[in-house]
Write an enzyme that holds these catalytic residues in place. Structure first.
Site, mmCIF file in Angstrom:
data_model
loop_
_atom_site.group_PDB
_atom_site.id
_atom_site.type_symbol
_atom_site.label_atom_id
_atom_site.label_comp_id
_atom_site.label_asym_id
_atom_site.label_seq_id
_atom_site.Cartn_x
_atom_site.Cartn_y
_atom_site.Cartn_z
ATOM 1 N N ARG A 136 0.848 -1.185 0.000
ATOM 2 C CA ARG A 136 0.000 0.000 0.000
ATOM 3 C C ARG A 136 0.887 1.239 0.000
ATOM 4 N NH1 ARG A 136 -3.150 -2.976 -1.539
ATOM 5 N NH2 ARG A 136 -5.281 -3.415 -0.823
ATOM 6 N N HIS A 191 -1.724 0.320 -10.037
ATOM 7 C CA HIS A 191 -2.331 -0.578 -9.046
ATOM 8 C C HIS A 191 -3.141 -1.722 -9.681
ATOM 9 C CE1 HIS A 191 -3.977 -0.735 -4.646
ATOM 10 N NE2 HIS A 191 -3.696 -1.937 -5.127
#
Length: 318
Positions: free
Chosen positions: A231, A279
């Site tokens: 993350r 992502h």
């Protein structure tokens, strides 16, 4: 035996709904469309498969089991949810192969200068100048796995196939068959100093926010390569940019950023030796099929009163 009368299923796949109904013919299934048309139905569901936001979980007062289709909990666990008698399970494990392949793909693109070679290929001109003399060899390098779970274990296995020395850092310090040495949290700087390449797979939790900050970048080997598919919030972006400009950090290969999405004009776009993908490292053609398989097995176990797979530790956040 545990009973479920009503379950929310976020997927619109009729095959999944049919298989769910087979496990429990009397089960009432609420779809995303039905929930949108009748939000009050949230208060009636006993179980759910798919993503529900914090506000929706708060309204689902009868909810006793939530199966996520993702591995990340992504801030879902509030103090109120921690206090509830609510089991949360996730799809941990289904990302191990695709994310590992993505990380090594980014790494090889940088170490073998494949992006630059591709740019030259597109203009149809043979030009090897400045490529072969700037490649890096993975064999013999130390690969540091920051967060040795399912993805980290798979990455360690692939690292060994490249003849790399593999070290890992995990909260428990528990050894892993493909990790030559495991460090604990109090040895973070020692771990970073030992690693030529750092693969960050940390989840987003209260404890991992800004885990890699100025002191951690200072502890890294000069020229170390950082890969982040965990993350973006686990890395202090400003500290990373400073380390890139100073040359302390050799490269940052990122599938996640903070902020995310990364806005136009952000200095990370133009920082030296940065490669960013938007992502999608966990994507693969069989994602839904694998996530559904975990859900169906956990539904069977839940109904039978058995231990569930992939139970999230609500205190740790993953």
């Amino acid at each position: 035996m545990r009973e479920i009368q009503t379950i929310f299923i976020g997927s619109g796949d009729p095959g999944l709904i049919e298989r769910t109904q087979t496990l429990s013919p009397t089960l009432q299934i609420i779809s995303s469309r039905q929930l949108k048309e009748n939000p009050e139905a949230l208060s009636t569901i006993d179980a759910a498969y798919g993503w529900l936001g914090k506000d929706e979980v708060a309204q689902a007062t009868s909810l006793r089991w939530l199966q996520l289709a993702s591995a990340g909990v992504n801030g879902l666990i509030t103090p109120e949810i921690k206090a509830r008698d609510l089991i949360i399970t996730n799809a941990r494990g289904i990302h191990a192969e695709p994310i590992t392949e993505h990380m090594f793909g980014m790494l090889l693109m940088f170490t073998r200068r494949l992006g630059e070679a591709w740019d030259r290929h597109k203009i149809g001109k043979w030009n090897g100048e400045g490529l072969g003399d700037r490649v890096l060899l993975l064999a013999g390098k130390t690969l540091g796995i920051l967060g040795v779970g399912a993805i980290g274990g798979q990455s360690a296995k692939v690292g060994k196939a490249f003849d790399m020395h593999v070290v890992g850092l995990r909260r428990t310090g528990e050894p892993h068959e493909y990790v030559d040495r495991m460090y604990t949290l109090d040895q973070t700087h020692e771990f970073l100093a030992a690693s030529d390449i750092i693969m960050n797979i940390l989840p987003k939790t209260e404890k991992t926010m800004g885990f890699l900050g100025p002191q951690e970048f200072e502890a890294m080997k000069p020229g170390a390569i950082l890969i982040n598919t965990g993350r973006g919030s686990t890395v202090d972006t400003d500290a990373m940019i400073a380390a890139l400009h100073s040359g302390k950090l050799g490269a940052a290969l990122l599938d996640v950023t903070a902020p995310e999405p990364l806005p136009e004009g952000h200095p990370l776009w133009t920082a030296p030796n940065v490669f960013i993908t938007p992502h999608y490292s966990g994507a693969h053609p069989e994602y839904d099929e694998r996530a559904d398989k975990i859900f169906l097995e956990n539904l069977r176990r839940y109904l039978a009163g058995e231990v569930l797979m992939n139970v999230v530790d609500k205190e740790e956040g993953y």
